[in-house]
Design a protein around this motif. Structure first.
Motif: not given
Length: 201
Positions: A101-104, A95-97, A118-119, A62-63
């Protein structure tokens, strides 16, 4: 090998680095809550594996608002098992929330998860060369900037050939991210394969 039995919280002032070749084994519904910075430094030869420590699925990553993560060659398996953290139209845990926020994520995979891959809500997501397969959905993105390239979105939610009516989409995008002046920010999907789906691509 790192074992995490329960929820692990990272404060906004902290950063966590996971080096190449590490295996992270997580307990039943265990979730990593990141308010700071997460860096996964896997390589093609020595990826980082996140998976369950027992027969039970773990939670997810969780981000939280203002956080960021860079995942290089991370393989994420057997997550999204906490129904209390379900989100989105297929009612499963991401699975990745991401929440503002920011995801690479470059390379690696989100594979064989009971939850959606992903969410994201009002976030920025870049997926480059990522395999997403056999998850509840490939991902759901609300009012987010999303860039997917060189990806494979396969076998959603499985490969049994039976069409499902549980919104097991490859990727589901609703709304658009906006800049400070209220103008929409463009998202993109390029050079990406969608195959063997049982609902919408």
């Amino acid at each position: 090998e790192i074992r995490i039995t329960g929820d692990l919280q990272l404060s906004a002032a902290s950063s966590l680095v996971i080096e190449s070749g590490v295996r992270v084994l997580l307990g039943d519904k265990a979730t990593l809550e990141i308010a700071g910075q997460l860096n996964v430094e896997g390589t093609a030869e020595r990826p980082v594996l996140f998976t369950r420590a027992s027969d039970a699925a773990w939670g997810g990553i969780r981000l939280l608002s203002g956080s960021s993560a860079t995942l290089e060659h991370a393989w994420i398996l057997a997550a999204g098992g906490d129904r209390a953290r379900a989100w989105g139209h297929s009612h499963s845990q991401p699975v990745v929330w991401l929440d503002h926020a920011e995801l690479v994520m470059r390379g690696g995979a989100v594979l064989d998860n009971p939850g959606k891959a992903f969410g994201a809500d009002a976030s920025r997501v870049v997926l480059d060369g990522v395999l997403v397969s056999r998850c509840d959905t490939g991902g759901e993105f609300a009012k987010s900037e999303v860039h997917v390239r060189n990806g494979h979105i396969l076998e959603m939610p499985d490969a049994d050939g039976i069409s499902n009516d549980d919104d097991n989409d490859g990727i589901y995008i609703s709304g658009a991210a906006e800049d400070a002046s209220g103008q929409p920010i463009e998202s993109s999907i390029e050079s990406t394969v969608f195959a063997v789906g049982e609902d919408d691509g």
